[in-house]
Design a protein around this motif. Sequence first.
Motif, PDB file in Angstrom:
ATOM      1  N   GLY A   1      29.419 -47.088 -48.041  1.00 17.21           N
ATOM      2  CA  GLY A   1      30.596 -46.303 -47.705  1.00 17.21           C
ATOM      3  C   GLY A   1      30.347 -45.162 -46.738  1.00 17.21           C
ATOM      4  O   GLY A   1      31.106 -44.950 -45.791  1.00 17.21           O
ATOM      5  N   GLY A   2      29.292 -44.404 -46.967  1.00 22.77           N
ATOM      6  CA  GLY A   2      29.013 -43.261 -46.102  1.00 22.77           C
ATOM      7  C   GLY A   2      28.641 -43.682 -44.686  1.00 22.77           C
ATOM      8  O   GLY A   2      29.108 -43.082 -43.704  1.00 22.77           O
ATOM      9  N   TYR A   3      27.812 -44.716 -44.571  1.00 21.51           N
ATOM     10  CA  TYR A   3      27.376 -45.166 -43.253  1.00 21.51           C
ATOM     11  C   TYR A   3      28.515 -45.856 -42.513  1.00 21.51           C
ATOM     12  O   TYR A   3      28.719 -45.620 -41.313  1.00 21.51           O
ATOM     13  CB  TYR A   3      26.182 -46.113 -43.399  1.00 21.51           C
ATOM     14  N   THR A   4      29.279 -46.701 -43.215  1.00 18.99           N
ATOM     15  CA  THR A   4      30.381 -47.378 -42.540  1.00 18.99           C
ATOM     16  C   THR A   4      31.436 -46.369 -42.100  1.00 18.99           C
ATOM     17  O   THR A   4      32.028 -46.510 -41.024  1.00 18.99           O
ATOM     18  CB  THR A   4      31.024 -48.450 -43.438  1.00 18.99           C
ATOM     19  N   ALA A   5      31.669 -45.335 -42.895  1.00 21.11           N
ATOM     20  CA  ALA A   5      32.623 -44.299 -42.495  1.00 21.11           C
ATOM     21  C   ALA A   5      32.157 -43.592 -41.231  1.00 21.11           C
ATOM     22  O   ALA A   5      32.948 -43.345 -40.301  1.00 21.11           O
ATOM     23  CB  ALA A   5      32.804 -43.295 -43.628  1.00 21.11           C
ATOM     24  N   ALA A   6      30.858 -43.275 -41.174  1.00 19.25           N
ATOM     25  CA  ALA A   6      30.319 -42.591 -39.998  1.00 19.25           C
ATOM     26  C   ALA A   6      30.382 -43.478 -38.762  1.00 19.25           C
ATOM     27  O   ALA A   6      30.745 -43.018 -37.667  1.00 19.25           O
ATOM     28  CB  ALA A   6      28.879 -42.146 -40.264  1.00 19.25           C
ATOM     29  N   LYS A   7      30.055 -44.741 -38.909  1.00 18.99           N
ATOM     30  CA  LYS A   7      30.052 -45.628 -37.749  1.00 18.99           C
ATOM     31  C   LYS A   7      31.469 -46.039 -37.331  1.00 18.99           C
ATOM     32  O   LYS A   7      31.715 -46.317 -36.149  1.00 18.99           O
ATOM     33  CB  LYS A   7      29.184 -46.862 -38.021  1.00 18.99           C
ATOM     34  N   HIS A   8      32.410 -46.080 -38.273  1.00 14.39           N
ATOM     35  CA  HIS A   8      33.805 -46.230 -37.868  1.00 14.39           C
ATOM     36  C   HIS A   8      34.222 -45.030 -37.019  1.00 14.39           C
ATOM     37  O   HIS A   8      34.958 -45.177 -36.034  1.00 14.39           O
ATOM     38  CB  HIS A   8      34.716 -46.353 -39.099  1.00 14.39           C
ATOM     39  N   ALA A   9      33.764 -43.845 -37.412  1.00 10.72           N
ATOM     40  CA  ALA A   9      34.073 -42.641 -36.636  1.00 10.72           C
ATOM     41  C   ALA A   9      33.454 -42.709 -35.246  1.00 10.72           C
ATOM     42  O   ALA A   9      34.076 -42.314 -34.252  1.00 10.72           O
ATOM     43  CB  ALA A   9      33.586 -41.397 -37.375  1.00 10.72           C
ATOM     44  N   THR A  10      32.225 -43.213 -35.155  1.00  6.78           N
ATOM     45  CA  THR A  10      31.576 -43.384 -33.850  1.00  6.78           C
ATOM     46  C   THR A  10      32.430 -44.247 -32.935  1.00  6.78           C
ATOM     47  O   THR A  10      32.620 -43.944 -31.752  1.00  6.78           O
ATOM     48  CB  THR A  10      30.186 -44.022 -34.021  1.00  6.78           C
ATOM     49  N   ARG A  11      32.955 -45.317 -33.499  1.00  2.74           N
ATOM     50  CA  ARG A  11      33.787 -46.225 -32.701  1.00  2.74           C
ATOM     51  C   ARG A  11      35.041 -45.523 -32.200  1.00  2.74           C
ATOM     52  O   ARG A  11      35.408 -45.627 -31.028  1.00  2.74           O
ATOM     53  CB  ARG A  11      34.170 -47.445 -33.547  1.00  2.74           C
ATOM     54  N   VAL A  12      35.711 -44.774 -33.083  1.00  3.80           N
ATOM     55  CA  VAL A  12      36.957 -44.116 -32.705  1.00  3.80           C
ATOM     56  C   VAL A  12      36.713 -42.987 -31.711  1.00  3.80           C
ATOM     57  O   VAL A  12      37.500 -42.782 -30.779  1.00  3.80           O
ATOM     58  CB  VAL A  12      37.693 -43.608 -33.965  1.00  3.80           C
ATOM     59  N   VAL A  13      35.609 -42.258 -31.890  1.00  2.00           N
ATOM     60  CA  VAL A  13      35.267 -41.221 -30.922  1.00  2.00           C
ATOM     61  C   VAL A  13      35.050 -41.841 -29.545  1.00  2.00           C
ATOM     62  O   VAL A  13      35.484 -41.298 -28.518  1.00  2.00           O
ATOM     63  CB  VAL A  13      34.014 -40.443 -31.380  1.00  2.00           C
ATOM     64  N   THR A  14      34.395 -42.978 -29.503  1.00  5.64           N
ATOM     65  CA  THR A  14      34.167 -43.673 -28.234  1.00  5.64           C
ATOM     66  C   THR A  14      35.486 -44.062 -27.580  1.00  5.64           C
ATOM     67  O   THR A  14      35.687 -43.862 -26.373  1.00  5.64           O
ATOM     68  CB  THR A  14      33.307 -44.930 -28.460  1.00  5.64           C
TER      69      THR A  14
END
Length: 246
Positions: free
Chosen positions: A143-156
Amino acid sequence: MTVQKTAVVTGASSGIGAATARALATEGFRVVCAARRTDRIQALAQEIGGVAVPLDVTDAASVAALAAGLDVVHVLVNNAGGAFGADPIESADPEDWRAMYDVNVLGLMRVTQALLPALRASGDGLIVNLGSTAGRWAYESGGGYTAAKHATRVVTETLRLELNGEPIRISEVAPGMVRTEEFGLVRFGGDRAAADAVYAGVAEPLVAEDIAEAVRWIAQLPAHVNIDELVIKPRAQAAVHKVHRV
Protein backbone atom coordinates in the motif's frame (compact mmCIF):
# COMPACT_ATOMS: atom_id res chain seq x y z
CA MET A 1 32.20 23.30 -32.01
CA THR A 2 29.74 20.85 -30.46
CA VAL A 3 28.99 21.47 -26.79
CA GLN A 4 28.75 18.32 -24.69
CA LYS A 5 25.29 17.86 -23.23
CA THR A 6 24.78 17.35 -19.49
CA ALA A 7 22.60 14.70 -17.86
CA VAL A 8 21.82 14.45 -14.16
CA VAL A 9 20.95 11.06 -12.68
CA THR A 10 19.74 10.88 -9.09
CA GLY A 11 20.16 7.70 -7.07
CA ALA A 12 23.17 6.89 -9.24
CA SER A 13 25.10 4.90 -6.66
CA SER A 14 23.64 1.51 -7.64
CA GLY A 15 21.04 -0.38 -9.63
CA ILE A 16 19.03 1.40 -12.30
CA GLY A 17 20.64 4.76 -11.51
CA ALA A 18 24.20 3.53 -12.03
CA ALA A 19 23.22 1.62 -15.18
CA THR A 20 21.46 4.70 -16.56
CA ALA A 21 24.51 6.88 -15.93
CA ARG A 22 26.63 4.41 -17.90
CA ALA A 23 24.09 4.22 -20.73
CA LEU A 24 23.84 8.00 -21.10
CA ALA A 25 27.62 8.29 -21.07
CA THR A 26 27.73 6.02 -24.13
CA GLU A 27 25.54 8.61 -25.89
CA GLY A 28 28.16 11.28 -25.19
CA PHE A 29 26.53 12.95 -22.20
CA ARG A 30 28.54 14.46 -19.40
CA VAL A 31 26.76 12.65 -16.60
CA VAL A 32 26.36 14.15 -13.14
CA CYS A 33 26.16 11.12 -10.85
CA ALA A 34 24.18 12.22 -7.81
CA ALA A 35 23.54 10.10 -4.71
CA ARG A 36 24.26 9.89 -0.99
CA ARG A 37 27.07 7.32 -1.13
CA THR A 38 30.01 9.44 -2.18
CA ASP A 39 32.49 6.59 -2.63
CA ARG A 40 30.25 4.82 -5.13
CA ILE A 41 29.41 7.83 -7.26
CA GLN A 42 33.05 8.92 -7.31
CA ALA A 43 34.06 5.51 -8.66
CA LEU A 44 31.24 5.59 -11.22
CA ALA A 45 32.07 9.13 -12.35
CA GLN A 46 35.71 8.16 -12.83
CA GLU A 47 34.65 5.10 -14.84
CA ILE A 48 32.42 7.01 -17.26
CA GLY A 49 34.13 10.40 -17.34
CA GLY A 50 31.34 12.05 -15.38
CA VAL A 51 31.02 14.19 -12.28
CA ALA A 52 30.12 13.00 -8.77
CA VAL A 53 27.87 15.22 -6.64
CA PRO A 54 26.67 14.12 -3.19
CA LEU A 55 22.88 14.37 -3.05
CA ASP A 56 20.12 13.56 -0.60
CA VAL A 57 16.83 14.28 -2.38
CA THR A 58 15.04 14.54 0.97
CA ASP A 59 17.26 17.45 2.04
CA ALA A 60 16.48 20.86 0.53
CA ALA A 61 19.99 22.21 1.15
CA SER A 62 21.56 19.21 -0.58
CA VAL A 63 19.30 19.69 -3.61
CA ALA A 64 20.12 23.41 -3.70
CA ALA A 65 23.84 22.62 -3.69
CA LEU A 66 23.38 20.33 -6.69
CA ALA A 67 21.52 23.00 -8.63
CA ALA A 68 24.03 25.71 -7.74
CA GLY A 69 26.70 23.98 -9.78
CA LEU A 70 24.58 23.50 -12.91
CA ASP A 71 23.68 26.30 -15.30
CA VAL A 72 22.51 24.09 -18.16
CA VAL A 73 21.02 20.59 -17.97
CA HIS A 74 19.72 18.68 -20.96
CA VAL A 75 18.46 15.52 -19.24
CA LEU A 76 17.25 14.94 -15.70
CA VAL A 77 16.59 11.38 -14.60
CA ASN A 78 14.67 11.34 -11.33
CA ASN A 79 15.64 7.83 -10.32
CA ALA A 80 16.14 8.15 -6.56
CA GLY A 81 13.42 6.21 -4.77
CA GLY A 82 12.71 3.03 -2.92
CA ALA A 83 10.30 0.82 -1.02
CA PHE A 84 10.48 0.47 2.76
CA GLY A 85 8.57 -2.33 4.45
CA ALA A 86 6.06 -4.84 3.12
CA ASP A 87 3.37 -4.92 5.78
CA PRO A 88 -0.38 -4.85 5.18
CA ILE A 89 -2.11 -1.56 5.87
CA GLU A 90 -3.42 -2.88 9.19
CA SER A 91 0.09 -3.15 10.64
CA ALA A 92 2.13 -0.80 8.42
CA ASP A 93 4.51 1.67 10.03
CA PRO A 94 3.46 5.24 9.18
CA GLU A 95 7.13 6.26 9.21
CA ASP A 96 7.86 3.83 6.38
CA TRP A 97 5.05 5.39 4.38
CA ARG A 98 6.32 8.88 5.19
CA ALA A 99 9.84 7.96 4.07
CA MET A 100 8.57 6.47 0.80
CA TYR A 101 6.55 9.57 0.00
CA ASP A 102 9.47 11.81 0.88
CA VAL A 103 11.96 10.14 -1.44
CA ASN A 104 9.69 9.00 -4.29
CA VAL A 105 7.47 12.08 -4.55
CA LEU A 106 8.79 15.07 -2.61
CA GLY A 107 12.37 14.25 -3.60
CA LEU A 108 11.35 14.21 -7.25
CA MET A 109 9.59 17.55 -6.76
CA ARG A 110 12.57 19.15 -5.00
CA VAL A 111 15.08 18.15 -7.67
CA THR A 112 12.77 19.07 -10.54
CA GLN A 113 12.02 22.49 -9.06
CA ALA A 114 15.70 23.18 -8.52
CA LEU A 115 16.81 22.13 -12.01
CA LEU A 116 13.98 23.56 -14.12
CA PRO A 117 15.90 26.80 -14.83
CA ALA A 118 18.87 24.79 -16.10
CA LEU A 119 16.61 22.54 -18.18
CA ARG A 120 14.96 25.60 -19.74
CA ALA A 121 18.39 27.08 -20.44
CA SER A 122 19.28 24.03 -22.55
CA GLY A 123 16.59 24.89 -25.11
CA ASP A 124 15.85 21.16 -25.41
CA GLY A 125 15.36 19.53 -22.03
CA LEU A 126 14.10 16.13 -20.97
CA ILE A 127 12.86 14.90 -17.60
CA VAL A 128 12.56 11.14 -17.11
CA ASN A 129 10.86 10.03 -13.92
CA LEU A 130 11.35 6.45 -12.78
CA GLY A 131 7.95 5.13 -11.86
CA SER A 132 6.77 1.56 -11.49
CA THR A 133 4.01 -0.84 -12.39
CA ALA A 134 3.18 -0.26 -8.71
CA GLY A 135 2.01 3.14 -9.90
CA ARG A 136 -0.68 1.46 -11.99
CA TRP A 137 -1.92 -1.56 -10.02
CA ALA A 138 -2.37 -2.29 -6.32
CA TYR A 139 -1.19 -5.44 -4.58
CA GLU A 140 -1.34 -6.80 -1.05
CA SER A 141 1.27 -5.53 1.43
CA GLY A 142 2.32 -2.82 -0.98
CA GLY A 143 0.00 0.00 0.00
CA GLY A 144 2.64 2.55 0.92
CA TYR A 145 4.82 1.93 -2.12
CA THR A 146 1.93 1.76 -4.59
CA ALA A 147 0.53 5.00 -3.16
CA ALA A 148 3.90 6.71 -3.61
CA LYS A 149 4.39 5.44 -7.14
CA HIS A 150 0.83 6.36 -8.12
CA ALA A 151 1.76 9.84 -6.93
CA THR A 152 4.93 9.76 -9.06
CA ARG A 153 2.80 9.02 -12.09
CA VAL A 154 0.35 11.84 -11.39
CA VAL A 155 3.12 14.34 -10.68
CA THR A 156 4.65 13.42 -14.04
CA GLU A 157 1.33 13.93 -15.83
CA THR A 158 0.78 17.27 -14.08
CA LEU A 159 4.27 18.48 -14.93
CA ARG A 160 3.66 17.66 -18.59
CA LEU A 161 0.52 19.81 -18.54
CA GLU A 162 2.17 22.69 -16.70
CA LEU A 163 5.22 22.79 -18.98
CA ASN A 164 3.30 22.38 -22.22
CA GLY A 165 4.69 24.83 -24.78
CA GLU A 166 8.13 24.91 -23.20
CA PRO A 167 11.15 23.12 -24.73
CA ILE A 168 11.07 20.30 -22.16
CA ARG A 169 9.85 16.75 -22.69
CA ILE A 170 8.41 14.77 -19.78
CA SER A 171 8.57 10.97 -19.67
CA GLU A 172 7.89 8.23 -17.16
CA VAL A 173 9.55 4.83 -17.33
CA ALA A 174 7.61 2.30 -15.27
CA PRO A 175 9.36 -1.04 -14.72
CA GLY A 176 7.79 -4.24 -13.47
CA MET A 177 9.94 -6.97 -11.91
CA VAL A 178 13.52 -5.69 -11.96
CA ARG A 179 16.09 -7.63 -9.99
CA THR A 180 18.81 -5.34 -8.63
CA GLU A 181 21.31 -5.90 -5.87
CA GLU A 182 19.65 -3.66 -3.28
CA PHE A 183 15.97 -2.85 -3.88
CA GLY A 184 14.55 -5.98 -2.28
CA LEU A 185 17.05 -6.01 0.55
CA VAL A 186 16.12 -2.46 1.50
CA ARG A 187 12.43 -3.21 1.30
CA PHE A 188 12.68 -6.28 3.52
CA GLY A 189 15.09 -4.77 6.02
CA GLY A 190 18.09 -6.82 4.92
CA ASP A 191 16.23 -10.16 4.84
CA ARG A 192 17.89 -11.87 1.89
CA ALA A 193 15.48 -14.83 1.88
CA ALA A 194 12.44 -12.55 1.69
CA ALA A 195 14.02 -10.48 -1.06
CA ASP A 196 14.94 -13.56 -3.10
CA ALA A 197 11.47 -15.06 -2.70
CA VAL A 198 9.98 -12.30 -4.84
CA TYR A 199 11.91 -13.61 -7.85
CA ALA A 200 11.80 -17.33 -6.99
CA GLY A 201 11.33 -19.38 -10.15
CA VAL A 202 11.41 -16.35 -12.47
CA ALA A 203 14.06 -17.38 -14.97
CA GLU A 204 14.67 -13.95 -16.46
CA PRO A 205 13.48 -10.93 -14.51
CA LEU A 206 14.45 -7.54 -15.84
CA VAL A 207 17.83 -6.16 -14.85
CA ALA A 208 18.98 -2.58 -14.34
CA GLU A 209 20.54 -2.39 -17.80
CA ASP A 210 17.17 -3.11 -19.44
CA ILE A 211 15.66 -0.01 -17.87
CA ALA A 212 18.76 2.07 -18.55
CA GLU A 213 18.49 1.16 -22.24
CA ALA A 214 14.93 2.53 -22.28
CA VAL A 215 16.08 5.83 -20.77
CA ARG A 216 18.96 6.01 -23.24
CA TRP A 217 16.54 5.46 -26.14
CA ILE A 218 14.18 8.19 -24.94
CA ALA A 219 17.07 10.62 -24.49
CA GLN A 220 18.32 10.24 -28.06
CA LEU A 221 14.94 10.73 -29.76
CA PRO A 222 14.32 13.97 -31.71
CA ALA A 223 13.16 16.93 -29.64
CA HIS A 224 9.59 16.82 -31.01
CA VAL A 225 9.07 13.20 -29.87
CA ASN A 226 7.74 12.76 -26.32
CA ILE A 227 7.37 9.29 -24.82
CA ASP A 228 4.66 9.96 -22.25
CA GLU A 229 5.02 6.65 -20.46
CA LEU A 230 6.81 3.39 -21.04
CA VAL A 231 5.75 0.31 -19.05
CA ILE A 232 8.36 -2.44 -19.12
CA LYS A 233 7.90 -5.95 -17.74
CA PRO A 234 9.81 -9.18 -18.21
CA ARG A 235 8.21 -11.73 -20.54
CA ALA A 236 7.39 -13.86 -17.50
CA GLN A 237 5.24 -11.14 -15.95
CA ALA A 238 1.84 -10.72 -17.60
CA ALA A 239 0.42 -8.71 -14.69
CA VAL A 240 1.18 -7.92 -11.06
CA HIS A 241 -0.45 -11.20 -9.97
CA LYS A 242 0.37 -13.24 -13.08
CA VAL A 243 4.02 -14.30 -13.15
CA HIS A 244 5.31 -17.46 -14.77
CA ARG A 245 7.58 -19.34 -12.38
CA VAL A 246 9.57 -22.43 -13.33
